[in-house]
Each structure stands twice: as C-alpha cells, then as structure tokens.
Design a protein around this motif. Sequence first.
Motif, PDB file in Angstrom:
ATOM      1  N   LYS A   1      49.941  25.599  17.313  1.00  0.00           N
ATOM      2  CA  LYS A   1      49.741  26.316  18.569  1.00  0.00           C
ATOM      3  C   LYS A   1      48.244  26.505  18.829  1.00  0.00           C
ATOM      4  O   LYS A   1      47.461  26.677  17.887  1.00  0.00           O
TER       5      LYS A   1
ATOM      6  N   SER B   1      46.662  29.089  19.804  1.00  0.00           N
ATOM      7  CA  SER B   1      46.148  30.353  19.268  1.00  0.00           C
ATOM      8  C   SER B   1      45.952  30.277  17.759  1.00  0.00           C
ATOM      9  O   SER B   1      45.030  30.877  17.210  1.00  0.00           O
ATOM     10  N   THR B   2      46.825  29.539  17.075  1.00  0.00           N
ATOM     11  CA  THR B   2      46.719  29.427  15.620  1.00  0.00           C
ATOM     12  C   THR B   2      45.421  28.708  15.240  1.00  0.00           C
ATOM     13  O   THR B   2      44.702  29.131  14.326  1.00  0.00           O
TER      14      THR B   2
ATOM     15  N   ASP C   1      42.291  30.931  16.052  1.00  0.00           N
ATOM     16  CA  ASP C   1      42.071  32.083  15.179  1.00  0.00           C
ATOM     17  C   ASP C   1      41.852  31.691  13.718  1.00  0.00           C
ATOM     18  O   ASP C   1      41.691  32.553  12.859  1.00  0.00           O
TER      19      ASP C   1
ATOM     20  N   ARG D   1      48.531  30.506  25.057  1.00  0.00           N
ATOM     21  CA  ARG D   1      47.974  29.920  23.832  1.00  0.00           C
ATOM     22  C   ARG D   1      48.939  30.074  22.651  1.00  0.00           C
ATOM     23  O   ARG D   1      48.913  29.280  21.719  1.00  0.00           O
ATOM     24  N   ASN D   2      49.775  31.125  22.689  1.00  0.00           N
ATOM     25  CA  ASN D   2      50.782  31.290  21.648  1.00  0.00           C
ATOM     26  C   ASN D   2      51.892  30.252  21.769  1.00  0.00           C
ATOM     27  O   ASN D   2      52.586  29.956  20.802  1.00  0.00           O
TER      28      ASN D   2
END
Lengths: 340, 207
Positions: free
Chosen positions: A84, A86-87, A90, A114-115
């Motif tokens: 993903k 977001s993954t 981050d 983004r998730n």
Amino acid sequence: MRPFLYDRAASTESAPRAFDGLKEASLIQGRAPAEYLAGGTTLLDLMKLDVMQPARVVDITPLEPQHGSIAISDAGLRLGALVKMSTAADHPAVIKTYPVLAQSLTLAASAQLRNMATLGGNLLQRTRCNYFRDTSWSACNKRNPGSGCAALDGLNRQHAILGASQDCIATYPGDFAQALMALDATLDIAGPSGSRTIPIATLHKPPGSTPHIETTLAPGELITALSIPAGPWTRRSLYLKIRDRQSYEFALASAAIALHLDGDTVKDVRIALGGVASVPWRARDAEASLIGKPLNEATATAAARMAFVGSAPRTHNAYKVTLGQKTVVRALLQAATLEG
Amino acid sequence: MPKDRDDTRPDSVSRRRFLGATASTAALPLMGAAAASQASAQALPPPDPQAPLDMRLTVNGEAYRLGLDVRTTLLDAMRDHIGLTGSKKGCDHGQCGACTVLVDGRRTLACLTLAVAVQDRAVTTIEGLARADGPLHPMQQAFVDHDAFQCGYCTPGQIMSAIGCVKEGHADTDDAIREYMSGNICRCAAYPNIVAAVRQAKTQMEG
C-alpha cells in the motif's frame, strides 16, 4: 456502474488467463474484457463514472502474500507491487534512504486513499482531465478513440505542456512514478507469455496519435514488483509538489530530484517532472547541463529553463512554464542543502 | 440501469424482486446457489454478471450473510442492506471522506470498496465504537467536548478517520493532524475544533 464478473486471482500465473478468450465479454460491445482490481481507488471511481467498463474484474488482493513486502539491501530497494502507498511512505528505511519516494507518496491523495491504493496501481492511475472523466463530453480520444480532444480549446488550466500531442493534452496525474523515474527504477511484470523486467521510463507511452494506449503493458500483464537501485544520489533526494491547496490535491507542477554532490560540484543529478507533462517526464538535458558544475541559483535557473524547452502551452496553462521552472530551481537548491 | 434478468429461468432471481426483498430484510440467506457460484465458473451456461452473489460480511463483530449484486459497495451494503446508516454517502467517489470506516483497523473509503472484496475482513463503523449502555469512545467524546461539528454529516467519517490517524502515529502535531485528516471534508468548516478534538482524544487513547 455496469455489471461485471468478479474473480479472485488464485495465482500470479493464472490471473492473466481472465484476459484471453473471454467469449462472454464480446456480448457487450466495446467493453474492455477485464481489469485487475487492487486498491480500487481509480477503477471503482471510473467504473461509477462509466469511463471504465470492464466485463470482468480480477481481484489481485489475494496475491498480497507474494507481492506485498518491502526488502532493503545494499543493492537497493525492492517494493512489492501490492504494497500500500501508506505502508511504503511510512517505512523508516524508505524515509531515511529514499526520501524522494516517501515524500512523493505522502504528498499524494489522502490518508484513506493511501491506505487503499497499491504501488503498482498508483503507477497506472488515469488522468484527471475533466473531459476524460465526464462522459457527457463526446470528444475524448483517450476514452473514445478518434472522437477528438475537447481540452485543446476547452478549459485546459490543468493540462500538459510537455509531451502532449494534437490528439491529447491530458496530464499524467501521479507523483510516485516521477520519484521512480529519478531513481531509474525497474518493474517486474508477469503476463500471459511469461515475466519480464522493464525500466520505469518505458512504462508510460506519450499520447501521440493513440492517447487511449497509455502504457506498454500487454493485455493481462501485471506489475509485480518495483526495484530501485542503490546509489550515491538516493539520500540527497526530495519531491517538491506545487498545487492549488496545501494538501490532498494534484500537482500543478512538481519535481523529483536526486542529487550526487562532490563538494559543491554536481557529479550526478536526476530531475523528473510531474503536473506538467503527459507522462512522467525526465528532464535529461537539464540534468546534463549541471554535471561538473557547482549547484547555485544561476546554474539551477539555467537548467530549469532547459527543462521546459519545447513546451507547448495552450490557452489556460501557459503559467506552468514559469511555475515549472521555479519548482525545479527551488527543488534543486533544497536538495543541495540535504545531507548526502 | 441494465434490464432485469429473464425471470422465467428456474435458477434466476429477478433484480426487481431481489431488491425488493433486500430492502425489507436485514440479512438474507443465500439466494440462488447456482447463480451465486457463477462468478468463478468456467463451464456453460455462461455466467451472468447480474446474478446476486452470496456474500459474508463482518461489521462491528457481527457476521452478516447477504445476497447482493456484485456492484454493491461496502458503503451501500452497510447502509441499504444491513441497516447501519452511520457511515455517510457524500460524494460516492472517494473525495470527501464521509464514508470512512476501519477495515482490519485501517481507515478505508467504503464507497470505493466492493463488498464482495472485503468478505474476509473486519469492518468497524461509527456504530461499533461504543456499547449502547457504555461510555463513548474517547474520540466521540472529544468531538462532543470540542463542538467539532455543525451539521454533523461528515462527523462519523471524521471520527473514524481520526481514530485511524491517531493509531497510525500521525497526530503528534496540529500540522500533522491537518495533513493526515485532509481526506475528510467538512463543509461547515469545523476544522479548528476537529484538530482540538483529535489532540484531546490522542492523549486519552494513548494514555
């Protein structure tokens, strides 16, 4: 939304089979036989708008165990295509060693999108051209080949000034692809006739006279992984995105920069542009003009001018020439202040 | 709207009859096993994309079995078929955030999620945050304390998104809260109060 058949992919090898010999698809004229579904943030949106009309939807989320991990080594970074956004954004090592990648992801879309959205799907997101998204406009060569381009003489403030054609001036909307372009990423692709690896720079096709053909992927081909080689330019890298509002908006102009300095002298630099071009755009002449020189306002400005040589503005988007140049200058000078 | 299926086929459930039934029923038994299995069938007769599918959803810890059109989004499945109307439909295109729910703990837009695709996932909505006889979730209480809404339409999505924001570790500063809550639009512009509410709830959720 039109009815479709829903399948869950059992394996990377079998998934492309949904695309061949699909007899029932021919019952509905003009519909794409199949589309892959991952995050769905582009596909579902465009299916609701009736812009995309797949007869079959192949959900590749079950392939996440094989294509959903992040690996970092001395050789570089390997991102599964089903990771993903977001993954990846981050991930501490991505933030530290490949800041341009993390920033291009964090500055895109919203936290929810983004998730949901995957890295592979993000590369393939479709343009935000309003004439493409709104089917009440009959003229769109991307949506309806041969019908014309309503944007040419329409409201084209958001449209491309680089890489466009007389048949399409739609802008490539993403951010992440530009970061991958700057880092010379390669893509692993699985398909009906086996696997192959291609440079990211060859994924997207300029519109030319066939704007409906957006990528070099064959029907049924699936991006499975993204590989980013390590290099002395990855740490001193950034993504600068200029837009109408500070968050949750597409770029009017953006620059992905990766810089390798020897003292004050540029040993290597990569500049990729977003928001201004029909495809993720590498400004190679501008890069070449900086090699061996100090990076300062004068050299950065000269390079930025070079990046927009050949730009072809329309009625409402001429501002993007100046905006794009200033974006490149600011991004280069910011990159020079980073630790290598 | 595509035309109804041929009602004379013995295994068919007409779309009209099907919709009529689901409107008045909270959870349905499987309707038309033959039809439901057709999505993956390769054999004749050719699969009918309009046949209802047997779906299992888990929302707020409750299991539901539904017979739904494959096009049904998670949002419509919850609102129109399960009866959980807390999650709101704003734009229906993933732009406003009013439909935000948690799927396996991650904030997700229910309007851009196919129900059929999240059958093995745990969905949490605004209705699942507090028991009827228990205290409010700290985020719900913080929105009340800070008057973080006016009309309230975006509020369930704001609260679910805010819980995700805190859990993701993106609520350390006001700037971070603003950035990571930007996917939730509030037409009443209660933004300063929403930021204050998220800040308060973060302390309680982590304390």
